[in-house]
Write an enzyme that holds these catalytic residues in place. Structure first.
Site, short mmCIF file in Angstrom:
data_model
loop_
_atom_site.label_atom_id
_atom_site.label_comp_id
_atom_site.label_asym_id
_atom_site.label_seq_id
_atom_site.Cartn_x
_atom_site.Cartn_y
_atom_site.Cartn_z
N GLU A 70 17.32 -36.77 -28.42
CA GLU A 70 15.97 -37.12 -28.69
C GLU A 70 14.94 -36.76 -27.52
OE1 GLU A 70 15.50 -41.18 -29.62
OE2 GLU A 70 13.59 -40.86 -30.11
N ASP A 90 21.38 -39.79 -29.67
CA ASP A 90 20.07 -40.58 -29.46
C ASP A 90 20.49 -41.93 -28.48
OD1 ASP A 90 17.91 -42.75 -29.56
OD2 ASP A 90 17.72 -42.52 -31.70
N ILE A 92 18.78 -44.32 -26.82
CA ILE A 92 18.76 -45.52 -27.33
C ILE A 92 18.05 -45.61 -28.75
CG2 ILE A 92 17.61 -47.94 -26.91
CD1 ILE A 92 17.54 -46.99 -23.90
N ASP A 93 18.91 -45.86 -29.87
CA ASP A 93 18.13 -45.91 -31.07
C ASP A 93 17.90 -47.38 -31.44
OD1 ASP A 93 17.58 -45.05 -33.55
OD2 ASP A 93 18.88 -45.88 -34.52
N THR A 95 14.50 -48.23 -29.59
CA THR A 95 13.71 -48.21 -28.35
C THR A 95 12.87 -49.70 -28.11
OG1 THR A 95 13.94 -45.95 -27.72
CG2 THR A 95 12.40 -47.28 -26.59
N ASP A 220 18.80 -40.09 -35.11
CA ASP A 220 18.90 -41.36 -35.61
C ASP A 220 20.11 -41.31 -36.33
OD1 ASP A 220 16.35 -42.31 -34.32
OD2 ASP A 220 15.32 -41.20 -35.78
C1 LIP Z 1 13.74 -45.39 -34.24
C2 LIP Z 1 14.62 -45.81 -35.39
C3 LIP Z 1 13.88 -47.07 -36.09
C4 LIP Z 1 12.88 -46.44 -36.54
C5 LIP Z 1 11.69 -45.60 -35.60
C6 LIP Z 1 12.31 -44.83 -34.76
P1 LIP Z 1 14.33 -44.69 -31.60
O1 LIP Z 1 14.13 -44.54 -33.01
O2 LIP Z 1 15.92 -46.17 -35.19
O3 LIP Z 1 14.52 -47.73 -36.92
O4 LIP Z 1 11.92 -47.34 -37.35
O5 LIP Z 1 10.90 -44.72 -36.47
O6 LIP Z 1 12.94 -43.53 -35.23
O7 LIP Z 1 12.83 -44.03 -31.38
O8 LIP Z 1 14.49 -46.11 -31.17
O9 LIP Z 1 15.45 -43.75 -31.14
#
Ligand code: LIP
Length: 279
Positions: A70, A90, A92-93, A95, A220
């Site tokens: 990412e 990813d 941190i999924d 963030t 993601d």
């Molecule tokens: C996030 C997702 C979250 C979604 C955001 C974003 P990040 O990923 O996991 O559920 O609503 O659009 O994609 O940016 O925290 O890796």
């Protein structure tokens, strides 16, 4: 016959544990937040450091492998999926959850060969839940097998979705109209935990019955795709066709009946693709 990718998976689990520890330690300190594409699309130094840790550790062991990460993509790296062994990361999924110290924060890694997912790891690092799945060998949480609920009746289901960070009128109105359409089926409820990877694992272990999303990215989804598939779940495109990892949209569910009913209710908007520059 020996499994050629098992060693990669074992290494991935070790790296993911280290990444999770790094995230937990960062939560004890000040978090400085930066914006990416919009005021609600956030990134922190920890996202970048964790991705560096993961990629450098994997590159050391597997120097010829490819990566889609990412934060590397945000810094200009391409996100093209080839037949080559590829780690989709990813760091941190969730963030926004990390920034607010809201408990659903994960490290998500999927590994593909010939564009097919061989294994996936999702580490919900605050909860300390390690979801693992190897193609054909089942899905696990902290070593215990997991299975989807097998619920077939959408009116008895709990559905997950995310509201995303894009607030342009078309995205915003369509997202709200879709939530309204699902709620009026009716379903038992809709939840939005804030980490796509964890959402997929929640369906995989039967805590929720479906999850739909338009506008997420391959990083993601990649880890969770393996987990949901191996847990016996159904995964499809938001319009009901075959799932495409680079399409930025998906439905996962405990049964085909629920996935197809969600596909029928959803209005689609253009989210672009990960393998073009259209996002
Ligand atoms: C996030 C997702 C979250 C979604 C955001 C974003 P990040 O990923 O996991 O559920 O609503 O659009 O994609 O940016 O925290 O890796």
């Amino acid at each position: 016959m020996t499994d050629p990718w098992q060693e990669c998976m074992d290494h991935c689990i070790e790296v993911t544990k280290k990444a999770g520890k790094m995230i937990r330690e960062a939560l004890q300190k000040d978090i400085s937040v930066m914006q990416k594409s919009s005021p609600t699309d956030l990134v922190t130094e920890t996202d970048q450091k964790v991705e560096q840790l993961i990629i450098s550790s994997i590159k050391e062991k597997y120097p010829t492998h490819s990566f889609i990460g990412e934060e590397s993509v945000a810094a200009g790296a391409p996100s093209i999926l080839t037949d080559h062994p590829t780690w989709i990361i990813d760091p941190i999924d969730g963030t926004t959850n990390f920034v607010h110290r809201f408990s659903f924060v994960s490290v998500s890694i999927g590994f593909t060969v010939k564009k097919e997912i061989e294994f996936g790891i999702v580490y919900s690092c605050i909860e300390d839940k390690m979801y693992t799945a190897r193609k054909g060998k089942g899905a696990f949480c902290n070593g215990a097998p997991i299975k989807v609920s097998k619920q077939e009746d959408i009116s008895q289901s709990l559905v997950l979705t995310e509201m995303g960070y894009k607030k342009d009128p078309v995205t915003f109105q369509t997202m709200l109209a879709n939530i309204r359409a699902i709620l009026t089926i009716p379903v038992h409820g809709i939840r939005s935990p804030g980490s796509a990877a964890i959402n997929m694992c929640l369906v995989a272990c039967g805590s929720a019955d479906a999850y739909y999303h338009m506008g997420i990215h391959c990083w993601d989804m990649a880890g969770g795709v393996a987990v949901i598939t191996e847990a016996g779940g159904v995964i499809m495109d938001i319009m009901g066709g075959p799932f495409d990892l680079m399409s930025r949209r998906l439905i996962v569910a405990s049964s085909r009946a629920i996935a197809e009913r969600i596909a029928k209710e959803i209005t689609v908007f253009d989210v672009g693709r990960d393998d073009t520059n259209s996002r």
